[in-house]
Design a protein around this motif. Sequence first.
Motif, PDB file in Angstrom:
ATOM      1  N   LYS A 131      -5.580   1.749  -6.791  1.00 31.39           N
ATOM      2  CA  LYS A 131      -4.364   1.574  -5.982  1.00 31.39           C
ATOM      3  C   LYS A 131      -4.357   0.189  -5.360  1.00 31.39           C
ATOM      4  N   THR A 132      -5.530  -0.256  -4.922  1.00 31.21           N
ATOM      5  CA  THR A 132      -5.617  -1.580  -4.305  1.00 31.21           C
ATOM      6  C   THR A 132      -5.240  -2.662  -5.299  1.00 31.21           C
TER       7      THR A 132
ATOM      8  N   CYS B 250      -5.921  -9.452  -9.262  1.00 33.18           N
ATOM      9  CA  CYS B 250      -7.198  -8.897  -8.853  1.00 33.18           C
ATOM     10  C   CYS B 250      -8.109  -8.737 -10.065  1.00 33.18           C
TER      11      CYS B 250
ATOM     12  N   SER C  76     -13.677   2.522   2.246  1.00 37.95           N
ATOM     13  CA  SER C  76     -12.973   1.821   1.174  1.00 37.95           C
ATOM     14  C   SER C  76     -11.566   1.458   1.616  1.00 37.95           C
ATOM     15  N   GLN C  77     -10.954   2.325   2.419  1.00 39.13           N
ATOM     16  CA  GLN C  77      -9.602   2.044   2.897  1.00 39.13           C
ATOM     17  C   GLN C  77      -9.589   0.813   3.802  1.00 39.13           C
TER      18      GLN C  77
ATOM     19  N   LEU D 259      -6.384  -7.194   1.539  1.00 45.11           N
ATOM     20  CA  LEU D 259      -4.954  -7.478   1.362  1.00 45.11           C
ATOM     21  C   LEU D 259      -4.440  -8.423   2.451  1.00 45.11           C
TER      22      LEU D 259
ATOM     23  N   MET E  77     -10.287  -2.417   1.741  1.00 44.33           N
ATOM     24  CA  MET E  77      -9.179  -2.843   0.903  1.00 44.33           C
ATOM     25  C   MET E  77      -8.050  -3.432   1.751  1.00 44.33           C
ATOM     26  N   GLU E  78      -7.790  -2.790   2.898  1.00 40.62           N
ATOM     27  CA  GLU E  78      -6.716  -3.290   3.751  1.00 40.62           C
ATOM     28  C   GLU E  78      -7.034  -4.681   4.287  1.00 40.62           C
TER      29      GLU E  78
ATOM     30  N   HIS F  26      -8.692   4.839  -5.074  1.00 34.14           N
ATOM     31  CA  HIS F  26      -8.342   3.854  -4.060  1.00 34.14           C
ATOM     32  C   HIS F  26      -8.489   2.430  -4.590  1.00 34.14           C
TER      33      HIS F  26
ATOM     34  N   ILE G 137       0.841  -1.203   0.000  1.00 34.38           N
ATOM     35  CA  ILE G 137       0.000   0.000   0.000  1.00 34.38           C
ATOM     36  C   ILE G 137       0.875   1.252   0.000  1.00 34.38           C
TER      37      ILE G 137
END
Lengths: 120, 134, 283
Positions: free
Chosen positions: C223-224, C235, C184-185, C192, C188-189, C220, A88
Amino acid sequence: MERIPILRMGEFLLVTIQVDMHDKLAMRLQDDLTDRISATSARGVLLDISALDMVDSFIGRMIADIASLSRLMDARVMVVGMQPAVAITLVELGLTLPGVSTALDVERGMQRLSQHVRRP
Amino acid sequence: MSGEHSGSLPVRIEQDVVLARQLARKLASDCGMRLVDLTKLVTAVSELARNTVVYGGGGDMDWQVLEEAGRTGVRLLFRDEGPGIADLKLALTDGWTSGNGLGLGLTGARRLVDEFELDTVPGEGTRVTITRWI
Amino acid sequence: MASLHGSTLEAIKHNHAQLLVQWVAALEANGATRNIKEQTLSQETRDFLQLLIDVLQADSGNDIVSSDWDEARRFLERLSASRAQLGHDSHQAAYFIFALKRPLFSLLQTHFSDDPARLAEQLWLISELLDTLGMHTIRTFQKTREAVIKRQQEELLELSTPVVKLWDGVLALPLIGTLDSQRSQTVMESLLQRIVDTGSEIAIIDITGVPTVDTLVAQHLLKTVTAIRLMGADCIISGVRPQIAQTIVHLGLDLGTLTTKANLADALKLALKRLGVNLGEQV
């Protein structure tokens, strides 16, 4: 002199980075690795960074450089085990390492490398 | 309530960059920062500490744990008395570099933190302050 | 700074029992004892008065941040936490301290009746001390409450981000509802992290249930996808609505490595194909 060990596994080389790398160590690894590729005619390099809790632009550039250098020497680099937080952060930093192959862990990385090498 | 809440660390040689990273990691983790935010902060510290050593000719990192208005954060100031940055706008452009880096140091660090302040006088030095809140 | 007069302390010690009775009465009169057992309350008041006497005896001054006040502070922190659990508000918690004012004041009034100057000085000192202690109680009470709220928020976020395993090596994240930047953060985290935990090589983010995204969230999302690739997994994004496609295109980002499928079923088919799973013709 402090060095990151490079292990030979058949036709591949395995580099496991386990220390908090300072810049000189990173530069030395780059030199050592290209020497070893040339000496062993390795077809691929597994760069295991699962123990790295941070990759900044310097280390990121080292990884990208190692990938390009190896490719010129006919060895393919597979970066394995990047931690989610590191991934990230790298993306946020703007360093997406295009052209660098990746795998979840050493085992899968080895598989992917083998597939690639077998392909004509 | 106990313990220091501010201090300073010399950033003179390349090994100090590693120490600066380790200190930032400890400060952030003591405040209970989430792993992703902590990693971003530590990465920004690495970029800026390296700039201090490579371009600033060495300097210091002042650190501070902030507690205000119910929020906690870590603030770090990198200061050197090096040549300073002549063209600030250029230095804050992605991909531009005066050395042999990727040109992501300053701009990248800025994206990794909540607050970023850059103060530079050509010929006198550079001060970069970053803050990451929890 | 002037300190408490020795005879003030003596007076408090002497009238210990009477102070406790008046204190408890004041607490009851103000409804600060709701749901608290009589026995617990009398224990609490007794303990705290004793703590107070101990610290004052040691002549530690009025600075309650100093280590001499550690125990008294900790007592109040425990007290406000227990009050928060009982559903009391911050006033009720702090009243535990403030209710001690009147009994103490009237005690001093009798004690120093022939020395008004000293009375004023001692009253001021006691008042200031109790105010600080009361404020400390309120502060810790609020901190406790904030921690509770924060935990609940995080739990809610967790609930709304189910990462499911579709197949050995295939994770799916079905997103439903409007995505703000914070959510969303988190989502997504956690995706992962689950990729690492399960060793899954393919992750599908299904956004069929997302009506629209703003540029921040779209960014975002992309980026993910990149972060997942850096970790060594793939993905696939499925169910992209026209409006979201527009937003992503307007960002002008590189879509070179982005794999999209019309729906979750197609995405799963592609994932299985990549993993070399053969399901026969019917699929």
